[in-house]
Design an enzyme around this catalytic site. Sequence first.
Site, PDB file in Angstrom:
ATOM      1  N   SER A  61      -2.957  45.980   0.943  1.00 34.80           N
ATOM      2  CA  SER A  61      -3.654  46.444  -0.260  1.00 34.80           C
ATOM      3  C   SER A  61      -5.115  46.821  -0.025  1.00 34.80           C
ATOM      4  O   SER A  61      -5.774  47.303  -0.950  1.00 34.80           O
ATOM      5  CB  SER A  61      -3.566  45.393  -1.366  1.00 34.80           C
ATOM      6  OG  SER A  61      -2.287  45.424  -1.966  1.00 34.80           O
ATOM      7  N   LYS A  64      -6.038  50.262  -1.065  1.00 33.95           N
ATOM      8  CA  LYS A  64      -6.522  50.590  -2.406  1.00 33.95           C
ATOM      9  C   LYS A  64      -8.021  50.883  -2.445  1.00 33.95           C
ATOM     10  O   LYS A  64      -8.507  51.511  -3.392  1.00 33.95           O
ATOM     11  CB  LYS A  64      -6.176  49.464  -3.380  1.00 33.95           C
ATOM     12  CG  LYS A  64      -4.679  49.280  -3.612  1.00 33.95           C
ATOM     13  CD  LYS A  64      -4.416  48.174  -4.623  1.00 33.95           C
ATOM     14  CE  LYS A  64      -2.940  48.067  -4.992  1.00 33.95           C
ATOM     15  NZ  LYS A  64      -2.144  47.378  -3.974  1.00 33.95           N
ATOM     16  N   SER A 121      -4.872  44.147  -7.997  1.00 30.79           N
ATOM     17  CA  SER A 121      -4.194  44.823  -6.884  1.00 30.79           C
ATOM     18  C   SER A 121      -2.844  45.366  -7.336  1.00 30.79           C
ATOM     19  O   SER A 121      -1.833  45.251  -6.644  1.00 30.79           O
ATOM     20  CB  SER A 121      -4.010  43.872  -5.685  1.00 30.79           C
ATOM     21  OG  SER A 121      -3.788  44.597  -4.506  1.00 30.79           O
ATOM     22  N   LYS A 223     -12.071  43.607  -1.491  1.00 36.50           N
ATOM     23  CA  LYS A 223     -10.628  43.655  -1.704  1.00 36.50           C
ATOM     24  C   LYS A 223      -9.852  42.693  -0.812  1.00 36.50           C
ATOM     25  O   LYS A 223     -10.232  42.461   0.332  1.00 36.50           O
ATOM     26  CB  LYS A 223     -10.151  45.092  -1.457  1.00 36.50           C
ATOM     27  CG  LYS A 223      -8.769  45.394  -1.926  1.00 36.50           C
ATOM     28  CD  LYS A 223      -8.688  45.484  -3.441  1.00 36.50           C
ATOM     29  CE  LYS A 223      -7.246  45.533  -3.914  1.00 36.50           C
ATOM     30  NZ  LYS A 223      -6.510  44.261  -3.711  1.00 36.50           N
TER      31      LYS A 223
END
Length: 303
Positions: A61, A64, A121, A223
């Site tokens: 993720s 992202k 997420s 993140k």
Amino acid sequence: MTWASNLLKFILLAILFIQSPAYSRIKHTKSKTMPAALIYDASSRKVLYAHNINRKIHPASLTKMMTVYIAFERLQQGKLSLEDEITVSNHAANAKPCKLGLEAGETITVKEAILATIIKSANDAARAIAEEIGGSERKFAYIMNRKAKALGMRNTVFRNASGWHDPRQTTTAVDLLKLAIALKRDFPEYYPMFRLTSFMFKNKEYQGHNHVVKNYVGAEGMKTGYISASGYNLVTAAKRGNRRLIGVIIGGKTAKERDGRMITLLNKYFSTSNKTFIKSVKSKPKSKKIITSVATLKVDKIA
């Protein structure tokens, strides 16, 4: 005699193959976790700590971050506004968890989709952004790769907007650092979204699971990511006084271990103690065994 001769040839060939570089590469790529870490000082523009920073990994993720970068770019260019509504497609609604639970045909604002992508997420929100900008997730991946090249992310290939595992989707700790630097540098008006730990959607509050952002004093955000092929990953930016550090951790065995590694390294290079700067992460980090070397590199070799 022929059977024995053939068997002997097979054994010899097998031994030669096992000793070959090709076999070594096969063993390397099968590893479920490929630990890498770095700490970058934005003030001195140097990498203070480096471990396997050029090894190719699967971003999970952390992908992202690029999805959000491109969304911020469209906002800055006036091609999108935070209040614009995105109609959710079947493709976005059918994303696998982690997700917001969007249904095909419903709408979500650009701001809500960005916050859901950063904080929760949410794979469905990331797909919705991709389709709004690119027309399809596949076309959006092309935009992602073009932007990665422009940012100097030389060893990165994106295949989707969410980070859902694709064996062809790879990056490195150095490339993730470049992306983190670019997010702060290029979008000072939107960058503070990474600091948020919750958001509202349809009168419901959603909490994030980035415990370093929640608990580490001075953390500016960034993140988390996880897939079994790479382990638990994390990018964190934090500021203490006039110093800003960016950390990248790849390949934690658990989220707790990953967070502990990040906290240990940030504390070390902020020259502070865990007791002073950790509010609620009380467990002792299990990270010393991967701290093997310190490298000092000039930023012009990185960004």
